[in-house]
Design a protein around this motif. Structure first.
Motif, mmCIF file in Angstrom:
data_model
loop_
_atom_site.group_PDB
_atom_site.id
_atom_site.type_symbol
_atom_site.label_atom_id
_atom_site.label_comp_id
_atom_site.label_asym_id
_atom_site.label_seq_id
_atom_site.Cartn_x
_atom_site.Cartn_y
_atom_site.Cartn_z
ATOM 1 N N ASP A 56 0.824 -1.132 0.069
ATOM 2 C CA ASP A 56 0.070 -0.011 0.009
ATOM 3 C C ASP A 56 0.796 1.223 -0.010
ATOM 4 O O ASP A 56 0.639 2.260 -0.786
ATOM 5 N N GLY A 57 1.784 1.359 0.888
ATOM 6 C CA GLY A 57 2.969 2.251 0.926
ATOM 7 C C GLY A 57 3.509 2.551 -0.627
ATOM 8 O O GLY A 57 3.753 3.883 -0.842
ATOM 9 N N LEU A 58 4.048 1.537 -1.018
ATOM 10 C CA LEU A 58 4.665 1.554 -2.340
ATOM 11 C C LEU A 58 3.966 2.162 -3.412
ATOM 12 O O LEU A 58 4.143 3.103 -3.968
ATOM 13 N N LEU A 59 2.759 1.484 -3.480
ATOM 14 C CA LEU A 59 1.631 2.108 -4.940
ATOM 15 C C LEU A 59 1.010 3.383 -4.279
ATOM 16 O O LEU A 59 0.912 4.121 -5.360
ATOM 17 N N SER A 60 0.821 3.857 -3.105
ATOM 18 C CA SER A 60 0.343 5.029 -2.960
ATOM 19 C C SER A 60 1.177 6.162 -3.112
ATOM 20 O O SER A 60 0.794 7.187 -3.931
ATOM 21 N N THR A 61 2.320 5.805 -2.504
ATOM 22 C CA THR A 61 3.446 6.815 -2.712
ATOM 23 C C THR A 61 3.861 7.311 -4.204
ATOM 24 O O THR A 61 4.184 8.317 -4.580
ATOM 25 N N ALA A 62 4.132 5.857 -4.899
ATOM 26 C CA ALA A 62 4.602 6.077 -6.359
ATOM 27 C C ALA A 62 3.468 6.817 -7.038
ATOM 28 O O ALA A 62 3.821 7.464 -8.106
ATOM 29 N N PHE A 140 4.245 0.595 5.880
ATOM 30 C CA PHE A 140 3.891 1.642 4.952
ATOM 31 C C PHE A 140 5.169 2.268 4.647
ATOM 32 O O PHE A 140 5.344 2.745 3.587
ATOM 33 N N GLY A 141 6.151 2.737 5.629
ATOM 34 C CA GLY A 141 7.247 3.628 5.300
ATOM 35 C C GLY A 141 8.331 2.812 4.529
ATOM 36 O O GLY A 141 8.907 3.206 3.499
ATOM 37 N N VAL A 142 8.238 1.322 4.778
ATOM 38 C CA VAL A 142 9.382 0.447 4.044
ATOM 39 C C VAL A 142 8.630 0.653 2.335
ATOM 40 O O VAL A 142 9.771 0.882 1.549
ATOM 41 N N GLY A 143 7.306 0.522 2.142
ATOM 42 C CA GLY A 143 7.081 0.451 0.749
ATOM 43 C C GLY A 143 7.299 1.910 0.200
ATOM 44 O O GLY A 143 7.770 1.859 -0.993
ATOM 45 N N SER A 144 7.067 2.893 1.067
ATOM 46 C CA SER A 144 7.178 4.359 0.372
ATOM 47 C C SER A 144 8.655 4.426 -0.101
ATOM 48 O O SER A 144 8.901 5.387 -0.691
ATOM 49 N N ALA A 145 9.424 3.905 0.756
ATOM 50 C CA ALA A 145 10.912 4.358 0.516
ATOM 51 C C ALA A 145 11.292 3.916 -0.863
ATOM 52 O O ALA A 145 12.271 4.392 -1.494
ATOM 53 N N VAL A 146 10.808 2.855 -1.537
ATOM 54 C CA VAL A 146 11.317 2.379 -2.778
ATOM 55 C C VAL A 146 11.238 3.384 -4.109
ATOM 56 O O VAL A 146 12.023 3.605 -4.412
ATOM 57 N N PRO A 147 10.134 3.957 -4.191
ATOM 58 C CA PRO A 147 9.895 5.001 -4.978
ATOM 59 C C PRO A 147 10.915 6.390 -4.865
ATOM 60 O O PRO A 147 11.171 6.917 -5.606
ATOM 61 N N LEU A 148 10.931 6.737 -3.454
ATOM 62 C CA LEU A 148 11.572 7.890 -3.345
ATOM 63 C C LEU A 148 13.070 7.829 -3.355
ATOM 64 O O LEU A 148 13.671 8.532 -3.781
#
Length: 217
Positions: A56-62, A140-148
């Motif tokens: 969820d974090g990955l897709l939302s942030t990306a 969520f933070g781990v997933g968000s870190a990928v596109p960042l």
């Protein structure tokens, strides 16, 4: 005349040792097996929830970064947008999980009070709201870190968009396969389903933001 010899009977066989286990041992083994099954099931549920939170974090942030990238080409704006999305999403996930698990905690505690079965051992098995909130925020933070991380070091606009799509696609395949394995589903089908869904989300966000931006709003 020869005396008649009495017929010799073979000695009776020695009794075999009993293989019947005591009732207490059987009950103990069954209890241990039940605890192990419950522990593994609970562990799988937590892992699957963590994987879904990371996805969820990955897709939302990306998607958010791709949407802003449709109208803003500089790397600073895109990265700041991603950070804001990561923090906001992690807080939202944590608060939502905290409220949800606290409700479950209160319901189970009230049921134990009604049954008169409230003790320390059963209290340990109750869900932890703060643990659930922390796990959700972290996932969520781990997933968000990928596109960042994919966008932070690329200054060229089109290359940056391509890098984001590439790293997010790889992560979507990995998260989809892991979630399928934990859920006893087909990993290939699940991975492709998650990948196509992620592509659709990023494309729709990019396209709609581009359309709105072109109107001059």
């Amino acid at each position: 005349m020869a005396a008649i010899q009495p017929h010799c009977q073979p000695p009776p066989p020695e009794p075999k040792p009993s293989t019947v286990f005591p009732l207490k041992d059987v009950e103990k083994q069954e209890a241990d097996l039940e605890v192990k099954v419950v522990d593994y099931a609970a562990r799988a549920q937590w892992l699957r929830a963590a994987v879904l939170g990371a996805n969820d974090g990955l897709l939302s942030t990306a998607s958010l970064m791709m949407g802003v990238g449709a109208v803003k080409t500089d790397v600073k704006t895109m990265v700041l947008t991603g950070i804001a999305g990561m923090v906001a999403g992690a807080c939202s996930m944590a608060i939502g999980e905290l409220v949800s698990v606290y409700s479950q905690y209160d319901i189970e505690l009230a049921q134990m009070d009604r049954d008169g079965s409230r003790d320390k051992e059963k209290m340990k098995n109750l869900p932890s709201p703060w643990q659930a909130a922390g796990a959700s925020a972290l996932a969520f933070g781990v997933g968000s870190a990928v596109p960042l991380l994919g966008a932070a070091f690329v200054k060229e606009y089109k290359v940056r968009l391509g890098v984001i799509v590439a790293v997010v696609s790889i992560a979507l395949l990995g998260f989809g396969a892991l979630a399928a394995i934990l859920g006893k589903a087909h990993p290939v089908k699940s991975s492709l389903r998650v990948l196509f869904g992620g592509w659709l989300a990023m494309a729709v966000t990019f396209g709609l933001t581009k359309l709105v931006g072109s109107t001059g709003l």
